[in-house]
Each structure stands twice: as C-alpha cells, then as structure tokens.
Design an enzyme around this catalytic site. Structure first.
Site, short mmCIF file in Angstrom:
data_model
loop_
_atom_site.label_atom_id
_atom_site.label_comp_id
_atom_site.label_asym_id
_atom_site.label_seq_id
_atom_site.Cartn_x
_atom_site.Cartn_y
_atom_site.Cartn_z
N LYS A 235 9.72 -8.22 19.53
CA LYS A 235 10.31 -9.46 20.16
C LYS A 235 11.63 -9.21 20.18
O LYS A 235 12.65 -8.73 20.37
CB LYS A 235 10.59 -9.84 18.59
CG LYS A 235 11.63 -11.13 18.63
CD LYS A 235 10.20 -12.36 17.36
CE LYS A 235 11.49 -13.56 16.83
NZ LYS A 235 11.20 -13.98 16.00
N ARG B 263 13.00 -18.26 11.28
CA ARG B 263 11.99 -19.12 11.26
C ARG B 263 11.87 -18.12 9.66
O ARG B 263 12.21 -17.55 9.41
CB ARG B 263 11.19 -19.34 12.42
CG ARG B 263 11.81 -19.83 13.41
CD ARG B 263 10.38 -20.07 14.43
NE ARG B 263 9.25 -20.40 13.84
CZ ARG B 263 7.44 -19.99 14.08
NH1 ARG B 263 7.81 -18.46 14.34
NH2 ARG B 263 7.04 -20.70 13.28
N ARG C 17 -3.83 -9.94 16.41
CA ARG C 17 -4.39 -8.61 16.48
C ARG C 17 -5.40 -8.33 17.52
O ARG C 17 -5.95 -9.03 18.45
CB ARG C 17 -5.65 -8.94 14.99
CG ARG C 17 -5.87 -9.03 13.72
CD ARG C 17 -6.89 -8.70 13.04
NE ARG C 17 -7.16 -10.39 12.91
CZ ARG C 17 -8.38 -10.88 13.72
NH1 ARG C 17 -9.01 -10.28 13.66
NH2 ARG C 17 -9.21 -11.77 13.52
C1 BTN Z 1 13.18 -16.43 15.07
O1 BTN Z 1 12.98 -16.54 13.87
O2 BTN Z 1 12.81 -16.22 15.57
C2 BTN Z 1 14.60 -17.85 15.35
C3 BTN Z 1 15.79 -16.90 15.19
C4 BTN Z 1 16.58 -17.77 15.41
C5 BTN Z 1 18.21 -17.12 15.33
C6 BTN Z 1 19.45 -17.60 15.98
S1 BTN Z 1 21.19 -17.07 16.13
C7 BTN Z 1 22.03 -19.45 16.40
C8 BTN Z 1 21.00 -19.46 15.80
N1 BTN Z 1 21.97 -19.49 14.36
C9 BTN Z 1 21.22 -18.89 13.49
O3 BTN Z 1 21.24 -18.87 12.42
N2 BTN Z 1 19.45 -18.73 13.46
C10 BTN Z 1 19.52 -19.28 15.11
#
Ligand code: BTN
Length: 323
Positions: A186, A121, A321
């Site tokens: 995460k 994201r 926080r």
């Molecule tokens: C985040 O930032 O939390 C979202 C991560 C999403 C990763 C997945 S892996 C499969 C799909 N292909 C990508 O390039 N991104 C998503």
C-alpha cells in the site's frame, strides 16, 4: 516562527544558532527551544557540535504559492481556499469542522505537514510523521442524487492513481474500494467523509494520504504491507504532487457530476488489482465472505462469485488470497 525556521534549515546546510536567531529576531535559547519542538514532531534535526544545526536530509516544505502555481486555471477558479498547516489533528477533521457554506462547484483544500490524529478507513490510524508524506483533504459539495448513485470513493482513487501515473509511477494499481498499491504494497489511501442534512446538498471530504518517505521507525505502527514513493525510484516535489492531486480530484469530481461512475469504468478496470483473484471480504460483525472477485457493479460495489452465484457488496475490507 517554526515555518520560518524550517525554511532556513530546509536545504540541509549547517546553520549556527546565532545566525538563525539573528534572522528570526530571537535569542539562541529560543532557537534551541524551537528546534526541540520540531524534533518532537518527528523532524530529524542534528546538532553539529560547535557549528549549529542541520536537517538530517534536505526538506521541501509545503508552500502555498508553489501548490497554487501547479494548479490548472480552471481548478484555481473553483478553489475557495487552500490552507497549509504545520500541524493539525487531521486535515479531514479540520474540513469537517469548518461550517462555512461551500457553494456548489467550489472546493476547499487543506494540507498539513503533520497530523496528530490522522485517520485511516475503518477506524485505523494513519501514520503521519512530519514533513515527509502528503496529507491532503478536499471538501466539495455534492448532490444527494450523485451520492446515491455511488462510486465516489472509487472515482477518487482513480483520480489519485492517475495523478501518480502521470508523474511516471509505473505499476500503480487499485484494491477495491480505494487503496492505492505499488508492487503489492500500500502506497496511498483515501478516506471519504460525509456531512450534511438529509435531502442534501452534502459536503464530502476526500482525504488523501500518500507515502513519499516513511522511516522504518514511523512505519512500525502500520499493520499492513506498505511502501513509499522513495522506494519506487520516482522523485517528486511534494508541492507539485499536491497540485497534481488537487487538479486530478477536481476534474474527477466534475466528470463524476456530469457522467457518474460509468465514465471511470475503463480507468478502473485498467488499475483494478482484484478482479479474477480469490478474495476474502471482511464485514463488521458478519461472517467473512470468500469467493472470486468479478469486477464492480454500476454503483461501485464489489462483485464476488461464490458457489456459482455472483453478488455485490458495498462495504467491507477486502484481503486478497493468492490463488
Ligand atoms: C486508508 O485507510 O487507506 C485511508 C487513509 C487516508 C489518510 C488521509 S491523510 C489526509 C486525511 N486526513 C486524515 O486524517 N486521513 C486522510
């Protein structure tokens, strides 16, 4: 050829270059070249002096037949395609580029062993080393009205978290809007991409990245506290987990279509890590919003109480926080 080579090495036993070459119908020198290419993708292959090659750890390749075997019958009926790649730029970008129309109610799924340009994201990179995690994207057609109703990104996170819980992972939680956490770190992330003309229908691509085993070296590029399933003690087959995630997402899309976000509120509230906590919401080019998280609104926005007033926010990045 590389798929076959990995299959031959997958159990972790030592294989001589000669026998690999014979089984693949190539020379020993060609085997060596393919081994080097696998190493360049991040697969840990050891050369055992005088004996051959072996993987540092046994490895479960993603196999279409095994993923298909784990799908529920009603999900298989909805499946337009299930594709597995050794390498891609990004599974989500691949499905976004695919222009073949997707009939309503059908889904198209793609997985990759390695992503050269995995996206997270907010423009972040998603660290995607070879063969150790899950990189899965699912494309579906959704109507404009359902999209406008909001909440699809939260619903996707609930679906993935529930798939993990059903496999015995305790203590999984969600940080708005769709980060999946385990023990304060995460574990998985979800990226929603939309394509389509105004007036719809829209094609939504739900990208799911789940860390199963991340080496310290690969994780150096991650700029937030992270974890993986191997640290939780839960051992899962990647093919089975992929099937579970697809089953769960397809069922969630069906329920979302029929009932919208309210059908998921109970599940969200159970998994929600944020409500009642002091939060900071960062928004591009806007001052940071601070306050106490008060749950979500009917469109999936985050409610934040500040100076006695509660307002909802639909975009941004929450950091917690400790209060
Ligand atoms: C985040 O930032 O939390 C979202 C991560 C999403 C990763 C997945 S892996 C499969 C799909 N292909 C990508 O390039 N991104 C998503």
């Amino acid at each position: 050829m590389r798929d076959r080579l990995i299959e031959l090495l997958a159990d972790g036993s030592v294989q001589s270059g000669q026998s690999l070459g014979r089984r693949l119908g190539i020379s020993r020198a060609a085997v060596w070249k393919h081994i080097q290419a696998l190493e360049a993708l991040g697969l840990d292959v050891h050369a055992v002096r005088g004996r051959g090659y072996r993987l540092a750890e046994p490895f479960e390749p993603l196999q279409q037949a095994r993923v298909l075997a784990g799908l529920e019958a009603r999900v298989r009926e909805r499946l337009q395609a299930l594709e597995i790649f050794l390498q891609l730029d990004s599974t989500s970008d691949y499905l976004k580029r695919e222009a073949t129309p997707l009939p309503e109610g059908r889904v198209r799924v793609c997985l990759a062993e390695w992503q050269s340009a995995g996206r997270g994201r907010r423009g972040r990179r998603w660290v995607s080393p070879y063969g150790s995690n899950l990189y899965l994207s699912l494309a579906a057609t959704v109507s404009e009205s359902h999209l406008a109703a909001g909440g699809l990104s939260l619903v996707s996170a609930v679906a993935v978290a529930e798939a993990l819980r059903a496999r015995g992972l305790e203590g999984v939680g969600l940080k708005w809007p769709n980060d999946i956490y385990h023990q304060g770190r995460k574990l998985a992330g979800i990226l929603l991409d939309l394509a389509g003309e105004s007036g719809g229908p829209y094609r939504v691509v739900i990208g799911v990245g789940i860390n199963l085993k991340l080496s310290q070296c690969a994780a150096r590029a991650i700029d937030q506290p992270w974890t993986d399933l191997s640290r939780s003690g839960v051992r899962l087959s990647r093919c089975e987990l992929a099937a579970d995630v697809i089953n769960s997402l397809v069922e969630a899309l069906r329920r979302f279509d029929a009932h919208g976000l309210p059908d998921f509120l109970n599940a969200w509230n159970q998994l929600d890590l944020v409500t009642g906590r002091a939060v900071e919401l960062r928004h591009e080019q806007e001052p940071m919003i601070t306050g106490i998280a008060r749950g979500i609104d009917p469109r999936g926005g985050l409610l934040i109480e500040h100076d006695g007033k509660t307002r909802s926010y639909h975009a941004g990045e929450v950091s917690l926080r400790l209060s």
